[in-house]
Design a protein around this motif. Structure first.
Motif, PDB file in Angstrom:
ATOM      1  N   VAL A 159      20.411  33.938  59.141  1.00  0.00           N
ATOM      2  CA  VAL A 159      20.661  35.253  58.534  1.00  0.00           C
ATOM      3  C   VAL A 159      20.626  36.326  59.613  1.00  0.00           C
ATOM      4  CG1 VAL A 159      19.786  36.956  56.892  1.00  0.00           C
ATOM      5  CG2 VAL A 159      19.684  34.521  56.339  1.00  0.00           C
ATOM      6  N   ASN A 160      19.612  36.265  60.458  1.00  0.00           N
ATOM      7  CA  ASN A 160      19.496  37.258  61.534  1.00  0.00           C
ATOM      8  C   ASN A 160      20.609  37.113  62.563  1.00  0.00           C
ATOM      9  OD1 ASN A 160      17.415  38.888  60.790  1.00  0.00           O
ATOM     10  ND2 ASN A 160      15.854  37.827  61.974  1.00  0.00           N
ATOM     11  N   LEU A 161      20.965  35.871  62.863  1.00  0.00           N
ATOM     12  CA  LEU A 161      22.030  35.677  63.855  1.00  0.00           C
ATOM     13  C   LEU A 161      23.334  36.302  63.359  1.00  0.00           C
ATOM     14  CD1 LEU A 161      23.198  34.589  66.442  1.00  0.00           C
ATOM     15  CD2 LEU A 161      23.358  32.333  65.399  1.00  0.00           C
ATOM     16  N   ASN A 162      23.671  36.037  62.113  1.00  0.00           N
ATOM     17  CA  ASN A 162      24.912  36.616  61.572  1.00  0.00           C
ATOM     18  C   ASN A 162      24.815  38.130  61.450  1.00  0.00           C
ATOM     19  OD1 ASN A 162      26.995  34.559  61.073  1.00  0.00           O
ATOM     20  ND2 ASN A 162      25.356  33.553  59.941  1.00  0.00           N
ATOM     21  N   GLY A 163      23.637  38.627  61.055  1.00  0.00           N
ATOM     22  CA  GLY A 163      23.451  40.076  60.959  1.00  0.00           C
ATOM     23  C   GLY A 163      23.602  40.733  62.322  1.00  0.00           C
ATOM     24  N   MET A 164      23.050  40.097  63.337  1.00  0.00           N
ATOM     25  CA  MET A 164      23.158  40.627  64.700  1.00  0.00           C
ATOM     26  C   MET A 164      24.620  40.639  65.148  1.00  0.00           C
ATOM     27  SD  MET A 164      23.601  39.364  67.987  1.00  0.00           S
ATOM     28  CE  MET A 164      22.868  37.762  68.203  1.00  0.00           C
ATOM     29  N   LEU A 165      25.339  39.535  64.892  1.00  0.00           N
ATOM     30  CA  LEU A 165      26.749  39.475  65.311  1.00  0.00           C
ATOM     31  C   LEU A 165      27.576  40.529  64.575  1.00  0.00           C
ATOM     32  CD1 LEU A 165      27.194  35.586  65.493  1.00  0.00           C
ATOM     33  CD2 LEU A 165      27.106  37.184  67.430  1.00  0.00           C
ATOM     34  N   ASP A 166      27.284  40.753  63.302  1.00  0.00           N
ATOM     35  CA  ASP A 166      27.991  41.815  62.556  1.00  0.00           C
ATOM     36  C   ASP A 166      27.842  43.150  63.283  1.00  0.00           C
ATOM     37  OD1 ASP A 166      28.618  40.012  60.558  1.00  0.00           O
ATOM     38  OD2 ASP A 166      27.054  40.700  59.167  1.00  0.00           O
ATOM     39  N   GLN A 167      26.616  43.449  63.702  1.00  0.00           N
ATOM     40  CA  GLN A 167      26.369  44.744  64.353  1.00  0.00           C
ATOM     41  C   GLN A 167      27.003  44.815  65.742  1.00  0.00           C
ATOM     42  OE1 GLN A 167      22.075  45.370  64.222  1.00  0.00           O
ATOM     43  NE2 GLN A 167      22.183  46.041  62.097  1.00  0.00           N
ATOM     44  N   VAL A 168      26.953  43.711  66.474  1.00  0.00           N
ATOM     45  CA  VAL A 168      27.568  43.700  67.820  1.00  0.00           C
ATOM     46  C   VAL A 168      29.071  43.961  67.704  1.00  0.00           C
ATOM     47  CG1 VAL A 168      28.146  42.214  69.794  1.00  0.00           C
ATOM     48  CG2 VAL A 168      25.811  42.250  68.898  1.00  0.00           C
ATOM     49  N   LEU A 169      29.705  43.368  66.699  1.00  0.00           N
ATOM     50  CA  LEU A 169      31.154  43.569  66.540  1.00  0.00           C
ATOM     51  C   LEU A 169      31.463  44.987  66.070  1.00  0.00           C
ATOM     52  CD1 LEU A 169      32.527  40.207  65.106  1.00  0.00           C
ATOM     53  CD2 LEU A 169      32.158  40.917  67.454  1.00  0.00           C
ATOM     54  N   ALA A 170      30.647  45.503  65.162  1.00  0.00           N
ATOM     55  CA  ALA A 170      30.908  46.862  64.658  1.00  0.00           C
ATOM     56  C   ALA A 170      30.789  47.885  65.792  1.00  0.00           C
ATOM     57  CB  ALA A 170      29.939  47.199  63.528  1.00  0.00           C
ATOM     58  N   TRP A 171      29.711  47.813  66.522  1.00  0.00           N
ATOM     59  CA  TRP A 171      29.519  48.771  67.623  1.00  0.00           C
ATOM     60  C   TRP A 171      30.455  48.462  68.790  1.00  0.00           C
ATOM     61  CZ3 TRP A 171      23.594  50.144  68.411  1.00  0.00           C
ATOM     62  CH2 TRP A 171      23.151  50.829  67.279  1.00  0.00           C
ATOM     63  N   GLY A 172      30.729  47.188  69.018  1.00  0.00           N
ATOM     64  CA  GLY A 172      31.642  46.815  70.104  1.00  0.00           C
ATOM     65  C   GLY A 172      33.027  47.394  69.864  1.00  0.00           C
ATOM     66  N   GLY A 173      33.477  47.342  68.618  1.00  0.00           N
ATOM     67  CA  GLY A 173      34.791  47.910  68.285  1.00  0.00           C
ATOM     68  C   GLY A 173      34.794  49.423  68.436  1.00  0.00           C
ATOM     69  N   ALA A 174      33.727  50.051  67.987  1.00  0.00           N
ATOM     70  CA  ALA A 174      33.658  51.518  68.081  1.00  0.00           C
ATOM     71  C   ALA A 174      33.626  51.958  69.543  1.00  0.00           C
ATOM     72  CB  ALA A 174      32.413  52.017  67.346  1.00  0.00           C
ATOM     73  N   LEU A 175      32.849  51.257  70.349  1.00  0.00           N
ATOM     74  CA  LEU A 175      32.709  51.666  71.757  1.00  0.00           C
ATOM     75  C   LEU A 175      33.962  51.384  72.572  1.00  0.00           C
ATOM     76  CD1 LEU A 175      29.002  50.612  72.279  1.00  0.00           C
ATOM     77  CD2 LEU A 175      29.925  52.922  72.454  1.00  0.00           C
ATOM     78  N   LYS A 176      34.752  50.445  72.126  1.00  0.00           N
ATOM     79  CA  LYS A 176      36.001  50.146  72.845  1.00  0.00           C
ATOM     80  C   LYS A 176      36.901  51.384  72.894  1.00  0.00           C
ATOM     81  CE  LYS A 176      39.454  46.589  73.388  1.00  0.00           C
ATOM     82  NZ  LYS A 176      39.983  45.307  72.997  1.00  0.00           N
ATOM     83  N   THR A 177      36.836  52.189  71.847  1.00  0.00           N
ATOM     84  CA  THR A 177      37.690  53.397  71.825  1.00  0.00           C
ATOM     85  C   THR A 177      37.245  54.376  72.924  1.00  0.00           C
ATOM     86  OG1 THR A 177      36.269  54.526  70.208  1.00  0.00           O
ATOM     87  CG2 THR A 177      38.049  53.179  69.331  1.00  0.00           C
ATOM     88  N   LEU A 178      35.978  54.370  73.291  1.00  0.00           N
ATOM     89  CA  LEU A 178      35.509  55.248  74.378  1.00  0.00           C
ATOM     90  C   LEU A 178      36.061  54.803  75.724  1.00  0.00           C
ATOM     91  CD1 LEU A 178      31.669  55.815  73.860  1.00  0.00           C
ATOM     92  CD2 LEU A 178      33.550  57.364  73.336  1.00  0.00           C
ATOM     93  N   ARG A 179      36.256  53.497  75.857  1.00  0.00           N
ATOM     94  CA  ARG A 179      36.691  52.961  77.154  1.00  0.00           C
ATOM     95  C   ARG A 179      38.204  52.946  77.283  1.00  0.00           C
ATOM     96  NH1 ARG A 179      33.814  48.680  75.346  1.00  0.00           N
ATOM     97  NH2 ARG A 179      35.517  47.276  75.862  1.00  0.00           N
ATOM     98  N   ALA A 180      38.933  53.190  76.190  1.00  0.00           N
ATOM     99  CA  ALA A 180      40.397  53.140  76.232  1.00  0.00           C
ATOM    100  C   ALA A 180      40.913  54.283  77.093  1.00  0.00           C
ATOM    101  CB  ALA A 180      40.949  53.251  74.824  1.00  0.00           C
ATOM    102  N   PRO A 181      42.026  54.059  77.806  1.00  0.00           N
ATOM    103  CA  PRO A 181      42.612  55.163  78.561  1.00  0.00           C
ATOM    104  C   PRO A 181      42.880  56.343  77.628  1.00  0.00           C
ATOM    105  CG  PRO A 181      43.781  53.105  78.961  1.00  0.00           C
ATOM    106  CD  PRO A 181      42.787  52.833  77.882  1.00  0.00           C
TER     107      PRO A 181
END
Ligand SMILES: Cc1cc2nc3c(=O)[nH]c(=O)nc-3n(C[C@H](O)[C@H](O)[C@H](O)COP(=O)(O)O)c2cc1C
Length: 185
Positions: A159-181
């Motif tokens: 449960v925790n592993l999947n919950g952690m991965l959900d959050q990593v993907l959510a924030w990872g996607g959001a932060l990608k927009t900061l790094r985009a040209p």
């Protein structure tokens, strides 16, 4: 939207280490989700000497190139003297921009779930502008490893592993927009 690239970083490098078993468990469950490109990143493969002790420009370039390909991380963290391993700290020190504005989750293990090492890592990740997520599977050397050697995680960690991965993907996607040209934002 393109799938994110998530590196599962093995934090220990000693012979006989347990981290590959834990990393493979994370990868197997993550791959079954099908929601990102997950890969194991083994610090051993990069042969990083202690930072500054010798010329390691080739190793540093290879390490930074790998990190630059990734949008987020899952750190497999083991507790060494109430902190992270020297090899993980050294590998963290070898890069700066390649870590910045990315997300990370922590899977730790130790006698008390590797909690003290995980908390130390969070402080370091703050300095590297890595957004570490809250949910954190913490594995016990006593109950999640048979004879302290063979990884047999209790079901509750899923449960925790999947919950952690959900959050990593959510924030990872959001932060990608900061790094985009700028032109693409
Ligand atoms: C130098 C050293 C220090 C350790 N210190 C701690 C500690 O402070 N707390 C703890 O829970 N486990 C400690 N351990 C046990 C490790 O967490 C355990 O051996 C674990 O399997 C190490 O990860 P690895 O097998 O991936 O190298 C220590 C192990 C080593 C080698």
């Amino acid at each position: 939207m393109e799938k994110l690239n998530i590196g599962i970083i093995l934090g220990s490098t000693r012979q006989g280490r347990l981290s590959p078993q834990v990393g493979e468990w994370v990868k197997q469950i993550a791959d079954a989700r099908g929601d990102a490109n997950y890969e194991i990143v083994d610090i051993v493969d990069y042969r990083l000497p202690l930072l500054g002790e010798e010329d390691a420009s080739e190793q540093a370039a290879a390490w930074n190139t790998k990190l630059a390909e990734l949008d987020g991380f899952v750190f497999i963290v083991q507790e060494y003297n109430h902190s992270i391993s020297a090899s993980l700290k050294n590998a963290l020190d070898y890069a700066r921009e390649a870590w910045n504005n990315k997300s990370a989750g922590i899977v730790s293990y130790g006698s008390v779930g590797g909690a003290r090492a995980a908390e130390h890592l969070r402080g370091i990740l703050g300095e590297l502008s890595v957004a570490d997520v809250r949910v954190h599977p913490a594995l016990s050397l006593f109950t999640d490893f048979e004879n302290g050697a063979t990884f047999k995680p209790a079901d509750l960690h899923l449960v925790n592993l999947n919950g952690m991965l959900d959050q990593v993907l959510a924030w990872g996607g959001a932060l990608k927009t900061l790094r985009a040209p700028a032109a693409l934002v």
